[in-house]
Design a protein around this motif. Structure first.
Motif, PDB file in Angstrom:
ATOM      1  N   SER A   1       0.826  -1.200   0.000  1.00  0.00           N
ATOM      2  CA  SER A   1       0.000   0.000   0.000  1.00  0.00           C
ATOM      3  C   SER A   1       0.867   1.258   0.000  1.00  0.00           C
ATOM      4  O   SER A   1       1.840   1.338   0.740  1.00  0.00           O
ATOM      5  N   GLY A   2       0.525   2.192  -0.843  1.00  0.00           N
ATOM      6  CA  GLY A   2       1.247   3.463  -0.889  1.00  0.00           C
ATOM      7  C   GLY A   2       2.491   3.439  -1.756  1.00  0.00           C
ATOM      8  O   GLY A   2       3.197   4.435  -1.867  1.00  0.00           O
TER       9      GLY A   2
ATOM     10  N   GLY B   1       2.650   3.223  -5.006  1.00  0.00           N
ATOM     11  CA  GLY B   1       2.483   4.043  -6.203  1.00  0.00           C
ATOM     12  C   GLY B   1       1.729   3.356  -7.330  1.00  0.00           C
ATOM     13  O   GLY B   1       1.813   3.762  -8.491  1.00  0.00           O
ATOM     14  N   LYS B   2       0.966   2.335  -7.007  1.00  0.00           N
ATOM     15  CA  LYS B   2       0.224   1.599  -8.041  1.00  0.00           C
ATOM     16  C   LYS B   2      -0.826   2.488  -8.708  1.00  0.00           C
ATOM     17  O   LYS B   2      -0.899   2.575  -9.933  1.00  0.00           O
ATOM     18  N   THR B   3      -1.636   3.137  -7.878  1.00  0.00           N
ATOM     19  CA  THR B   3      -2.671   4.012  -8.429  1.00  0.00           C
ATOM     20  C   THR B   3      -2.038   5.114  -9.271  1.00  0.00           C
ATOM     21  O   THR B   3      -2.509   5.424 -10.369  1.00  0.00           O
ATOM     22  N   THR B   4      -0.959   5.683  -8.745  1.00  0.00           N
ATOM     23  CA  THR B   4      -0.275   6.754  -9.465  1.00  0.00           C
ATOM     24  C   THR B   4       0.165   6.277 -10.851  1.00  0.00           C
ATOM     25  O   THR B   4      -0.046   6.964 -11.853  1.00  0.00           O
TER      26      THR B   4
END
Ligand SMILES: Nc1ncnc2c1ncn2[C@@H]1O[C@H](COP(=O)(O)OP(=O)(O)OP(=O)(O)O)[C@@H](O)[C@H]1O
Ligand SMILES: [Mg+2]
Lengths: 279, 255
Positions: free
Chosen positions: A63-64, A66-69
Motif C-alpha cells: 500500500s502506498g 504508487g500503483k494508483t499513481t
C-alpha cells in the motif's frame, strides 16, 4: 525482465505493419512527481515496461507504493515527469487516450448519484450513440456484471459492491481497447468476486482488450494475469516482472490446483514479504 | 415569526400562520381605538383599498416584484458563475478573495448614495445595489460546493471523453444544483428586503416609495397595511422558492 517483455506478444495473432509492432504500451525511464512546488515528491522513478496487445497485466505492491499513481499516468490523468517516454500504440500520451477507460478505486466518488445505474453506464456513450443503441449496450454491460435487474436503481439504493459493478459496467459499455482497473474487486464479497474474475477473464479473451489490473490479492492476480508486475521501492520501480506459465483458460477450481499456480503464488508472496523485512 | 413559517425548505403549512391571525384579530377587537398611530387591522385594509382606488397600489406592487424578480435572477446567474469560477480555480480565489470580502461587508444603505451618484434614480441603480448585497449566500454556497466536488467525478468525465460542454451540463451543474437552491432560498428574502429599502431610501417607486410617502404624511393605517402586504409577498416568495426546489430535484434526476 526483457525475457518477460517478449512473451505473450507472440500469441496475439497476425498483427503487422510498421508503427504497429504488437506493443500496446511502452514506457521508458518513466518518472512521476506528485504534489506542487515545494511539496513535490518523486513517487516513481526509472520504470520500464512494455505491454503487448491483449495482455492481461496484474500490478501488485504494498500500500502506498504508487500503483494508483502509475495507472493514472497510463490513463493520461497525471503527467509523467520530463524525460520520461510514454506511448500508447506508438503515440505519446498527453491526456486520457481514446479507447482507454479507467475503473476507479473510489467507486462512490465516480458514479453520479442523480443517475440510475443504467444512465450512469450510458454516460460515456451519449455523445456518440443513438438512444436505442446505447441503452442496449448499457443493458449488455449491466448483464455482464450481474446487475441487469437493478438497472433502474440509484447508486444510493445499492451496496458498495453493486456500485463498483456499475462502474465496471460503465467501462465495459465503451468496449475499450485498454482497460485500466484500480482494485476493481476490492469492495466485493468473495462469491461475487470469484464470478466477476472469471467473467472479466472471459471478456478479456473475447474482446482482445489490453488490461492493466491493480490488486492487493495475490491469488486474484495469479488467477487472472498473463503477466505479473510487482512494484517496490521509494520511489517505486519494477521489482518483479513475470509472465504467467498458466494456460489461457482459467477456472476458479482447476487453475488454483495447478502446481504452476502454487509456485507462482509462492514467488509473488516471497517478493512482497521480502520487501517488508529487507528494505 | 410563526412556527413552520417562512423558513421551511419545502412548502410550509399555512396552518402555522394561525397565531399571527389570532394576534391580528385580538388587536382588532381588544385594543383601544383611540390611539391614532396604532390603527386596528381593519383600518389597514381600508387604507389599502383607498390606495387601490387611487390607482397606485397595483403599479407599486408590480414595480417592486419586477425589481425583486430581476435582482434575484441576476443574483442567481452572477452568484453561481462567480461561485463556480472561484470554487474551481484556487488562483482566482486567492486573487479575488480579499476584494470580495470587502464588498461582502458593504451595507446596502451605504451603497445607495454612491449608486445614485453613478446611475441616478434608475431601475439599474436598484438592481445594482440589490444584486450586490444579496449575491453572497448564493456565491458562497456555490463556491464551497464547487470546491467539494469529488475529483473522481471530474476524472470520470475526462476518462469517458466527455466534451467540455457535456462535463459542465452533466457533471458540474448537477453537482451544484443543491447549493444554488439553498443559496437562493437564503437570498430571496434578502432581495425583497433590500428592494424595499432602496425604494424607501430613494422614494423612487414601488411599495417602498408608498410606505415612505404614507409615513411622511402620517397616514399610519396605510403604512401598516403596506407592511402587512410586504409580509404576505415575502411569504408568497418563500412558497414559490420551496416549490421551485421540488422542480429542481426533479430536474436533477433527469440529467
Ligand atoms: N497529490 C499527492 N501529492 C503528494 N503525494 C501524493 C499525492 N497523491 C498520492 N501521493 C503519495 O504517492 C504515493 C503513492 O500513492 P498511490 O495512491 O499511488 O499508492 P497505491 O500503491 O495505489 O496505494 P494503495 O494500495 O493503498 O491504493 C503515496 O505515498 C502517497 O502518499
Ligand atoms: Mg491505490
Amino acid at each position: 525482465m526483457s525475457v518477460a517483455e517478449r512473451a505473450a506478444g507472440g500469441g496475439s495473432g497476425p498483427e503487422m505493419q510498421s508503427s504497429d509492432d504488437g506493443i500496446a504500451f511502452r514506457c521508458r525511464s518513466l518518472a512521476v512527481d506528485l504534489g506542487i512546488a515545494d511539496y513535490k515528491r518523486r513517487i516513481i522513478e526509472n520504470l520500464d515496461i512494455e505491454v503487448p496487445r491483449r495482455q492481461f497485466v496484474c500490478i501488485l505492491g504494498e500500500s502506498g507504493v504508487g500503483k494508483t499513481t502509475l495507472l493514472r499516468v497510463f490513463g493520461g490523468l497525471v503527467p509523467a515527469a520530463p524525460g520520461s517516454r510514454l506511448e500508447l500504440n506508438g503515440q505519446a500520451i498527453s491526456g486520457p487516450p481514446q479507447g482507454a477507460v479507467f475503473v476507479f478505486q473510489n467507486y462512490a466518488g465516480s458514479l453520479l448519484p442523480w443517475r440510475t445505474a443504467r444512465k450512469n453506464v450510458e454516460l460515456g456513450l451519449e455523445e456518440t450513440l443513438p438512444k436505442a443503441e446505447r441503452q442496449r449496450r448499457a443493458m449488455v454491460a449491466l448483464e455482464q456484471v450481474g446487475l441487469a435487474d437493478r438497472a433502474n436503481d440509484y447508486p444510493r439504493q445499492m451496496s458498495g459492491g453493486m456500485q463498483q459493478r456499475v462502474q465496471i459496467a460503465r467501462a465495459l459499455a465503451l468496449e475499450p481497447r485498454l482497460l485500466l482497473m484500480d482494485e476493481p474487486f476490492g469492495a466485493l464479497d468473495a462469491m461475487t468476486r470469484e464470478n466477476l474474475q472469471i467473467e472479466l477473464r472471459r471478456i478479456h479473451q473475447a474482446s482482445g482488450a489490453t488490461i492493466m489490473f491493480i490488486t492487493h490479492d495475490v491469488d486474484e492476480a495469479v488467477l487472472l494475469a498473463d503477466r505479473l508486475i510487482v512494484l517496490r521501492g521509494k520511489p517505486a520501480a519494477v521489482g518483479l516482472d513475470i509472465v504467467s506459465p498458466l494456460p489461457k483458460e482459467r477456472d476458479q477450481i482447476t487453475t488454483k490446483e495447478l502446481p504452476a499456480f502454487l509456485e507462482l503464488r509462492h514467488t509473488i508472496y516471497e517478493m512482497l514479504r521480502g520487501h517488508g523485512t529487507r528494505a | 415569526m410563526t412556527p413552520g413559517g417562512n423558513h421551511g425548505a419545502s412548502a410550509p403549512p399555512l396552518r402555522g400562520l394561525l397565531p399571527l391571525i389570532v394576534g391580528l384579530l385580538a388587536w382588532q377587537f381588544l385594543a383601544p381605538k383611540s390611539v391614532a398611530y396604532l390603527p386596528p387591522p381593519l383600518e389597514w385594509l381600508k387604507a389599502l383599498e383607498t390606495l387601490r382606488v387611487s390607482g397606485s397600489l397595483w403599479p407599486a406592487i408590480f414595480t417592486t416584484m419586477t425589481s425583486f424578480a430581476e435582482a434575484l435572477v441576476l443574483s442567481i446567474l452572477i452568484g453561481s458563475a462567480l461561485g463556480i469560477l472561484l470554487g474551481r480555480s484556487q488562483r482566482l480565489d486567492r486573487m479575488l478573495g480579499p476584494s470580495l470580502e470587502f464588498w461582502r461587508t458593504m451595507p446596502a444603505g451605504a451603497l445607495v448614495p454612491v449608486a445614485v451618484l453613478i446611475l441616478g434614480y434608475t431601475e439599474q441603480m436598484t438592481l445594482f445595489v440589490v444584486t450586490l448585497t444579496s449575491i453572497w449566500p448564493i456565491l458562497l454556497n456555490v463556491r464551497s460546493a464547487a470546491r467539494r466536488i469529488s475529483p473522481d467525478r471530474l476524472d470520470a468525465a475526462r476518462v469517458l471523453h466527455l466534451s467540455w460542454f457535456a462535463t459542465q451540463r452533466k457533471i458540474l451543474i448537477p453537482s451544484l444544483v443543491g447549493a444554488i437552491q439553498l443559496g437562493t432560498q437564503i437570498a430571496a428574502p434578502i432581495v425583497l428586503i433590500i428592494v424595499l429599502l432602496v425604494e424607501i431610501l430613494t422614494q423612487g417607486s414601488g411599495i417602498g416609495r408608498e410606505i415612505s410617502l404614507a409615513q411622511s404624511t402620517f397616514r399610519s393605517a396605510t403604512v401598516f397595511g403596506l407592511v402587512m402586504l410586504t409580509g404576505i409577498l415575502g411569504l408568497a416568495v418563500n412558497l414559490l422558492i420551496g416549490w421551485s426546489g421540488a422542480l429542481l430535484r426533479n430536474y436533477e434526476t433527469n440529467v
